[in-house]
Structures are given as C-alpha cells and as structure tokens.
Scaffold this active site. Structure first.
Site, PDB file in Angstrom:
ATOM      1  N   SER A 128       1.567  28.328  -1.269  1.00 43.49           N
ATOM      2  CA  SER A 128       0.678  28.773  -2.347  1.00 43.49           C
ATOM      3  C   SER A 128      -0.447  27.789  -2.553  1.00 43.49           C
ATOM      4  CB  SER A 128       1.449  28.936  -3.650  1.00 43.49           C
ATOM      5  OG  SER A 128       0.545  29.293  -4.681  1.00 43.49           O
ATOM      6  N   LYS A 182       8.449  32.190  -3.491  1.00 41.67           N
ATOM      7  CA  LYS A 182       6.986  32.371  -3.458  1.00 41.67           C
ATOM      8  C   LYS A 182       6.605  33.696  -4.127  1.00 41.67           C
ATOM      9  CE  LYS A 182       2.602  32.188  -2.543  1.00 41.67           C
ATOM     10  NZ  LYS A 182       1.986  33.116  -1.676  1.00 41.67           N
ATOM     11  N   HIS A 185       6.893  33.279  -7.789  1.00 42.51           N
ATOM     12  CA  HIS A 185       5.719  32.492  -8.195  1.00 42.51           C
ATOM     13  C   HIS A 185       4.518  33.420  -8.415  1.00 42.51           C
ATOM     14  CE1 HIS A 185       1.803  30.871  -7.052  1.00 42.51           C
ATOM     15  NE2 HIS A 185       2.168  29.733  -7.619  1.00 42.51           N
ATOM     16  N   ASN A 186       4.282  34.298  -7.463  1.00 47.62           N
ATOM     17  CA  ASN A 186       3.139  35.211  -7.590  1.00 47.62           C
ATOM     18  C   ASN A 186       3.328  36.167  -8.755  1.00 47.62           C
ATOM     19  OD1 ASN A 186       2.455  33.953  -5.188  1.00 47.62           O
ATOM     20  ND2 ASN A 186       1.598  35.804  -4.294  1.00 47.62           N
ATOM     21  N   GLU A 189       2.509  34.394 -11.786  1.00 51.31           N
ATOM     22  CA  GLU A 189       1.042  34.263 -11.806  1.00 51.31           C
ATOM     23  C   GLU A 189       0.406  35.540 -12.405  1.00 51.31           C
ATOM     24  OE1 GLU A 189      -0.560  33.125  -7.902  1.00 51.31           O
ATOM     25  OE2 GLU A 189      -2.024  34.724  -8.146  1.00 51.31           O
TER      26      GLU A 189
END
Ligand code: NDP
Length: 472
Positions: A128, A182, A185-186, A189
């Site tokens: 990222s 990941k 995480h997105n 976000e």
C-alpha cells in the site's frame, strides 16, 4: 553478478518498487512483458543503482540469486496467473514468487496451494502507498509461509516505510493473509474517506463554509487526534482552486465516486464471515449511490429540508463525531481480520497490523499507535471500543456525535457513515436488542425455534394452534 531480487511488471508500481530496492543497495533484475518498457526503464533509471534487465522470462529467472525471489507487479486477475505460470515453469523448488498486486485473497490461497505442490513458495503480498509509497517506502503485508519469509522478509523490511525506526512490514500470516489484510486496509480507507466527505458536506451545508475555509478546518484538525495522511490531503484538495475556472476544485469535479473493487471485496468477505462492517459497507454503498445519475436526477423532485443549522460549535461537534465514527470503522475492520484469522487459522497479530499501517500506506495515522497499544494491553480485546482509551474517547465524543447525526437528519444532509457508526455503538452497548422479537417472528412464520433467557435448549411455540411451547 546475480540479482538479490527481481521485479516483473514495470508499470507505475513495479518501476518504483524496483528503484526502491536499488536505492537500498540491492541488485535488482527487471523484466516486463513488453520489452520497450524495460528499455525505457533502463534509459531513465540505470544510474540509480544496480539493475539487470532481462528480455525474456527465462533470462529474468536465470539472473536471480538462489533461492530466487521474483516479485510480480502486473494487473491482478488472469494476467497474474499467466505470469505465475511462466515463472514457475522455469523456476526450481525452493524459489519464491511474490505477488505484489492487488489480488483477491482467495486467488492467493488457491495459487499458494498449487505452487506449494510444486515446491515453490508463493508469497501473496499486499503493498500500500501507491506510486509514492512504492518508491519511498510502502506498507508491506506479506503472506505465505514462514520459511519463505526468513530470506525474503529482510529485503522487504528494508524497503518498507519506517516509523520511529520500526519497519512497516511484518510477516502477516500464511497463504492469503497478506492480501486479506491489504483488502481490509483498503476497506477501512473507504470508510475513513466517507467520514471525511460527510464532515465536509455537513459543515458546508449547515454553516455555509467555503471549501477554502473548510481546508483551514481540516488543516487544524490535522494537529490533533485526527492527525493522518487523509486529513492532510483533504486540506490540500479543498484548498485547491481550479486553474481553468477559478472555482474551488471540489466544485468542478463530477460528484460520482468510482471504485476499483477492494472495498466491495471487503464487504463481500465480511458478509461471509458474519462481521458487521457497517462503516465500510456504507462507504461502498455511498459511492454506488453517487454513481446513479439518472436516479439522482429523477429524485431531485423529492421534497426535504435543505437549510442551515447550528453555530460555530458544530465544527468541534463534527470533529468529535468524525473521531468517534473512525474508531467504530477501525474496530469493525479489526473484527473482520480477527474473524478471518480464526476461519483460516492465520493467527494474525492485530497489534502488528496497526503497526505496519503507521507509515507508507494511505490510512497512516497517529491513531494507529493507539490501536497497537490497545492490543498490546489486551491481545484478546473483544472489540476495540472497550479499550479504556477508546471507550473514554467515545464517551467524550458522544454528545457531539448525537448532535451531529440529529443535525444532519434535520437539515437533510446524508451522513450514512456517522449515523451507522452511532447505531453500531448503540447496538453493541444495548442491554436487550430487538433480536428477541426477530426470533419470535422467525419462529412464528418458519418454526425456526428460539432459545430462552432462563433455560437451556431450543424451543418452538405452536403459533397456529394452542400456542403451547415445546422443546425443539
Ligand atoms: P497495472 O495494473 O496498470 O498493470 C500494468 C502491468 O501489467 C504492465 O507491466 C503490463 O505489461 C502488465 N501486464 C498486463 N497483462 C499482462 C500479462 N497478461 N502478462 C504479463 N504482463 C502483463 O500496473 P500498476 O503498476 O498500476 O499496478 C500493478 C499491480 O499493483 C496491480 O495489481 C495493482 O492493482 C497493484 N497496486 C497498484 C497500486 C497503484 O497505486 N497503482 C497500489 C497498490 C497496488 P505490458 O507493459 O506488457 O502491458
């Protein structure tokens, strides 16, 4: 003479990652399907370090030091499968294929299992930070087996972002764990950005503040609890003036949000795992709503308030509501990682995930230190919300939070992120939920049975006859 590591796929991400390795003194083999990209790469960057350009996959693999480590940075999906196959065909047992693209974690699980059969380590790795991060230090989330990490890990830790001297790279867990983390995480976000967007929208409508003024508000917020990359760049974007028209940039951009799919993946996975990630889901749906211009045009005839409300106190209220809602969104994301860890036997260290997100990646923030501290204090925390620091923050924020949701509803500004976060908070802390009534209804129409608060067992009431209860 031989390369420490290789990168195949020299578009935005691969190019910068290869340069990053070279800047750290590693010899890097570089390869791209279309050779002109490799040639251009060498023309532009050969002076930056030691690169070994290869025109074929065979040459690329042959130029790697054993055990060979080849990072794939190509389009996710079928292209990744194609490149894996080409590499695996010329690799030997003990070699490593690292997929740094945005793969779905289920694809990574499948690929890892298939390559393990052939003795090749497959390390699905979340990266990222976009193109800047790839060049100057991303947050790196490698999955795969621990043995591969022993030799690969130090290289990745070397090029990852550092915060307080700690690398933003850690072995996440086996097979698809890296890509899963990941993905979450997105998803987080998405939620974070949605809450920021709601803050902007509400303050603009309620108080009539200009984008310029709001830029200043976000800049100030970036000094406190909310300090983060996303708040910082919000101030930048809101403060930007469109050179062509002289209008605020935010007013000349079409208000239809696009998405590449990782937010949707996060929600799909959460549905399967049974984890209520309402913050992420609302964020994905808010983008989807924005992307229906015909419905929106038709719905403009619907009535509702559109006034102003509140005084300058609303700014601080919104700041607190944003912080509280953010805590909820992260708590939900961490719950999802905990659930996947249990489901797939990954043994994820949640505090370590907060640690590697502190730098390099899009959600980097001071806030993540607090999450790490919460899991350090209690690795089995049932929810981040009950960590003493966060519980107190929620307590301090909640009057503001409730005022913000009420104000938004009163003047007709949609705040699905704030509202759903507050509903989640109230839902979790509620003594008795109306789920009891749902169970009654389910038993009534479908004989789905229910459990009682005062006795063990499952029960069914004979709703259509004498309403006697029997054990089911
Ligand atoms: P792209 O996703 O645009 O992919 C372009 C690269 O893929 C080119 O090198 C292209 O080679 C190669 N490629 C496509 N199809 C094939 C194929 N069938 N066989 C071999 N090579 C193929 O590049 P990005 O640099 O933007 O992203 C790389 C990966 O990193 C993606 O998975 C992306 O999702 C992920 N990622 C991207 C981020 C970003 O900010 N852009 C952030 C984090 C991850 P050719 O030159 O021959 O066409």
């Amino acid at each position: 003479d031989k390369a420490d590591i290789g990168v195949t796929g020299l578009a935005t991400m691969g190019r910068n990652l290869a340069r990053n390795f070279a800047h750290h003194g590693h010899v890097v083999a570089v390869h791209n399907r279309t050779e002109s990209r490799t040639t251009r790469f060498m023309e532009e960057h050969r002076d930056e370090g030691a690169f070994l350009p290869a025109s074929t996959v065979e040459e690329f693999v042959a130029s790697l030091e054993r055990p060979r480590k080849a990072i794939i940075m190509v389009k996710a999906g079928a292209p990744t499968d194609a490149v894996i196959e080409e590499l695996a065909a010329v690799m030997e047992p003990g070699d490593m294929i690292i997929d740094g693209g945005n793969a779905h974690y289920m694809d990574t699980r499948r690929r890892e299992a298939a390559l393990r059969e052939r003795g090749i380590h497959f390390v699905g790795t979340g990266i990222s930070g976009g193109e800047e991060g790839a060049l100057n230090g991303p947050s790196i989330m490698p999955g795969g087996d621990a043995e591969a990490y022993k030799t690969l890990g130090p290289l990745l830790e070397d090029v990852a972002a550092k915060v307080d001297g700690v690398s933003c790279c850690v072995h996440v867990g086996p097979d698809g764990a890296g890509h899963f983390v990941k993905m979450v995480h997105n998803g987080i976000e998405y939620a974070d950005m949605q809450l920021i967007a709601e803050s902007y929208d509400l303050l603009r409508q309620a108080l009539g503040l200009s984008p310029q003024e709001l830029s200043g508000v976000f800049r100030e917020w970036n000094q406190g609890d909310l300090e983060s990359y996303l708040i910082e760049i919000t101030a930048e974007v809101l403060g930007h003036t469109d050179p062509a028209t002289g209008k605020p940039f935010v007013d000349v951009v079409q208000d239809q949000a696009e998405q590449k799919g990782t937010g949707r993946w996060t929600v799909q996975s959460a549905l399967d795992l049974g984890v209520p990630v309402t913050g992420i889901a609302e964020a994905v749906f808010a983008r989807a709503l924005s992307g229906h211009p015909e419905q929106r045009a038709a719905a403009r005839s619907l009535t509702g308030p559109s006034g102003t409300a509140g005084d300058s106190g609303l700014v601080e209220d919104v700041r607190r509501a944003l912080y509280a809602s953010k805590i909820v969104a992260y708590a939900q994301g961490f719950d999802q990682m905990a659930a996947a860890s249990a489901e797939y036997g990954w043994d994820l260290n949640l505090g370590a995930m907060a640690t590697i997100w502190r730098g390099g990646c899009i959600i980097r923030a001071r806030f993540l230190d607090r999450i790490r501290a919460a899991y350090d204090a209690d690795p089995n925390l049932p929810t981040l919300l009950v960590d003493p620091t966060f519980a107190q923050a929620l307590e301090e924020a909640q009057e503001s939070w409730r005022r913000v949701v009420a104000t938004a509803a009163t003047i007709g500004v949609p705040t699905p992120g704030f509202s759903s976060a507050l509903a989640y908070y109230d839902g979790l802390r509620r003594d008795r939920l109306p789920a009891a009534l749902l169970q009654g209804l389910r038993d009534f129409f479908g004989a789905h049975t229910y459990r009682r608060v005062d006795r063990e067992g499952s029960f069914h009431t004979d709703w259509s006859a004498d309403r006697a209860e029997r054990s089911a």
